[in-house]
Design a protein around this motif. Structure first.
Motif, PDB file in Angstrom:
ATOM      1  N   ASN A 216      44.110  36.603  39.292  1.00  0.00           N
ATOM      2  CA  ASN A 216      44.400  36.767  40.726  1.00  0.00           C
ATOM      3  C   ASN A 216      44.956  38.161  40.932  1.00  0.00           C
ATOM      4  O   ASN A 216      45.445  38.784  39.991  1.00  0.00           O
ATOM      5  CB  ASN A 216      45.437  35.754  41.209  1.00  0.00           C
ATOM      6  CG  ASN A 216      44.914  34.337  41.226  1.00  0.00           C
ATOM      7  OD1 ASN A 216      44.771  33.715  40.179  1.00  0.00           O
ATOM      8  ND2 ASN A 216      44.636  33.811  42.394  1.00  0.00           N
ATOM      9  N   LEU A 217      44.893  38.651  42.162  1.00  0.00           N
ATOM     10  CA  LEU A 217      45.553  39.922  42.448  1.00  0.00           C
ATOM     11  C   LEU A 217      47.047  39.756  42.194  1.00  0.00           C
ATOM     12  O   LEU A 217      47.658  38.795  42.674  1.00  0.00           O
ATOM     13  CB  LEU A 217      45.332  40.347  43.893  1.00  0.00           C
ATOM     14  CG  LEU A 217      45.933  41.730  44.160  1.00  0.00           C
ATOM     15  CD1 LEU A 217      44.842  42.741  44.444  1.00  0.00           C
ATOM     16  CD2 LEU A 217      46.900  41.691  45.317  1.00  0.00           C
ATOM     17  N   THR A 218      47.628  40.659  41.428  1.00  0.00           N
ATOM     18  CA  THR A 218      49.024  40.536  41.024  1.00  0.00           C
ATOM     19  C   THR A 218      49.750  41.854  41.229  1.00  0.00           C
ATOM     20  O   THR A 218      49.280  42.903  40.765  1.00  0.00           O
ATOM     21  CB  THR A 218      49.135  40.117  39.547  1.00  0.00           C
ATOM     22  OG1 THR A 218      48.430  38.892  39.345  1.00  0.00           O
ATOM     23  CG2 THR A 218      50.592  39.920  39.143  1.00  0.00           C
ATOM     24  N   LEU A 219      50.880  41.801  41.936  1.00  0.00           N
ATOM     25  CA  LEU A 219      51.735  42.972  42.110  1.00  0.00           C
ATOM     26  C   LEU A 219      52.726  43.001  40.956  1.00  0.00           C
ATOM     27  O   LEU A 219      53.494  42.056  40.761  1.00  0.00           O
ATOM     28  CB  LEU A 219      52.475  42.899  43.448  1.00  0.00           C
ATOM     29  CG  LEU A 219      51.612  42.700  44.693  1.00  0.00           C
ATOM     30  CD1 LEU A 219      52.496  42.591  45.933  1.00  0.00           C
ATOM     31  CD2 LEU A 219      50.596  43.816  44.845  1.00  0.00           C
TER      32      LEU A 219
ATOM     33  N   ALA B 114      40.433  36.628  41.485  1.00  0.00           N
ATOM     34  CA  ALA B 114      39.674  37.747  40.934  1.00  0.00           C
ATOM     35  C   ALA B 114      38.185  37.500  41.085  1.00  0.00           C
ATOM     36  O   ALA B 114      37.722  36.358  41.108  1.00  0.00           O
ATOM     37  CB  ALA B 114      40.021  37.932  39.458  1.00  0.00           C
ATOM     38  N   GLY B 115      37.433  38.580  41.197  1.00  0.00           N
ATOM     39  CA  GLY B 115      35.986  38.477  41.265  1.00  0.00           C
ATOM     40  C   GLY B 115      35.410  38.149  39.898  1.00  0.00           C
ATOM     41  O   GLY B 115      36.019  38.436  38.863  1.00  0.00           O
TER      42      GLY B 115
ATOM     43  N   SER C   7      34.372  42.726  45.457  1.00  0.00           N
ATOM     44  CA  SER C   7      35.021  41.424  45.335  1.00  0.00           C
ATOM     45  C   SER C   7      36.294  41.439  46.177  1.00  0.00           C
ATOM     46  O   SER C   7      36.802  42.506  46.534  1.00  0.00           O
ATOM     47  CB  SER C   7      35.367  41.117  43.875  1.00  0.00           C
ATOM     48  OG  SER C   7      36.374  41.997  43.399  1.00  0.00           O
ATOM     49  N   LEU C   8      36.825  40.248  46.485  1.00  0.00           N
ATOM     50  CA  LEU C   8      38.014  40.185  47.328  1.00  0.00           C
ATOM     51  C   LEU C   8      39.210  40.853  46.650  1.00  0.00           C
ATOM     52  O   LEU C   8      39.857  41.725  47.240  1.00  0.00           O
ATOM     53  CB  LEU C   8      38.346  38.731  47.667  1.00  0.00           C
ATOM     54  CG  LEU C   8      39.617  38.517  48.506  1.00  0.00           C
ATOM     55  CD1 LEU C   8      39.531  39.255  49.835  1.00  0.00           C
ATOM     56  CD2 LEU C   8      39.853  37.031  48.739  1.00  0.00           C
ATOM     57  N   ALA C   9      39.494  40.453  45.417  1.00  0.00           N
ATOM     58  CA  ALA C   9      40.634  41.042  44.710  1.00  0.00           C
ATOM     59  C   ALA C   9      40.444  42.540  44.531  1.00  0.00           C
ATOM     60  O   ALA C   9      41.404  43.321  44.651  1.00  0.00           O
ATOM     61  CB  ALA C   9      40.829  40.357  43.358  1.00  0.00           C
TER      62      ALA C   9
END
Length: 206
Positions: free
Chosen positions: A99-102, A116-117, A152-154
């Motif tokens: 997943n997108l992660t900060l 994630a894509g 991709s979205l992420a």
């Protein structure tokens, strides 16, 4: 300074599948509840309908509600049960694995609603998708991770955050800005989730 990456903030991102799953779950729940009311009466709806209500709510709460907001000063991650806010001065990396992660010096904040894509994004990638990305995107030898592809979205969210973050660093806009990371529990949503779960279990036991 006008940003090349962050235009008309705040920008909201959420998985496109979330509203579809939510709508389908609500449609199924309503249809079954109506059928149950006609076949067994309202008393059956009160005693046995809670599991359907809980299922619809749980799908909305986890998939439909989850999103991420990219603003000029910070990024807000709205997850089930928790909302996290991280400013750009606190960032040390933006990961798209799973997943997108900060990533900050103290903690990693995963955006549940920004997966994630996968291979689909890789197959649709064009040579232009690999050009002129923020420098932090490229790995060893100029390689780009599949999940970092901007189709991709992420990858598209990561591109915006990394690009705007890089602009802020290069403009020295983050000098002296304290790192800020805040987390807030969604008490109302969590309580409702727990109450509906208990009612669903009780209804199945009756």
């Amino acid at each position: 300074m006008k940003s090349q990456y962050l235009q008309n903030p705040p920008v909201v991102f959420r998985a496109k599948s979330g509203p579809w799953y939510t709508g389908f779950a609500v449609l199924v729940a309503v249809s079954v509840l109506v059928a149950l009311a006609f076949s067994s009466g309202l008393s059956a709806v009160v005693t046995r309908g809670w599991s359907l209500i809980f299922l619809a709510y749980a799908i909305w709460y986890t998939l439909g509600r989850s999103h991420l907001v990219v603003g000029e000063e910070d990024i807000t991650v709205v997850n089930p049960f928790w909302t996290h806010t991280v400013n750009y001065a606190a960032l040390i990396d933006v990961s798209t694995r799973y997943n997108l992660t900060l990533v900050t010096a103290q903690k990693r904040y995963q955006a549940f609603g920004i997966p994630a894509g996968g291979m689909v994004a890789s197959r649709r990638a064009r040579p232009a998708d690999l050009e002129r990305l923020p420098s932090i995107t490229y790995g060893e030898g100029g390689a780009v991770r599949t999940s970092d592809l901007p189709n991709s979205l992420a990858g598209s969210v990561a591109l915006m955050i990394r690009g705007y973050w890089q602009e802020q660093v290069e403009a020295n806009a983050l000098a002296g800005v304290p790192a800020v990371c805040r987390s807030k529990a969604d008490l109302a949503g969590s309580v409702l989730f727990a109450v509906l779960l208990v009612l669903a279990v009780i209804g199945l036991m009756i």
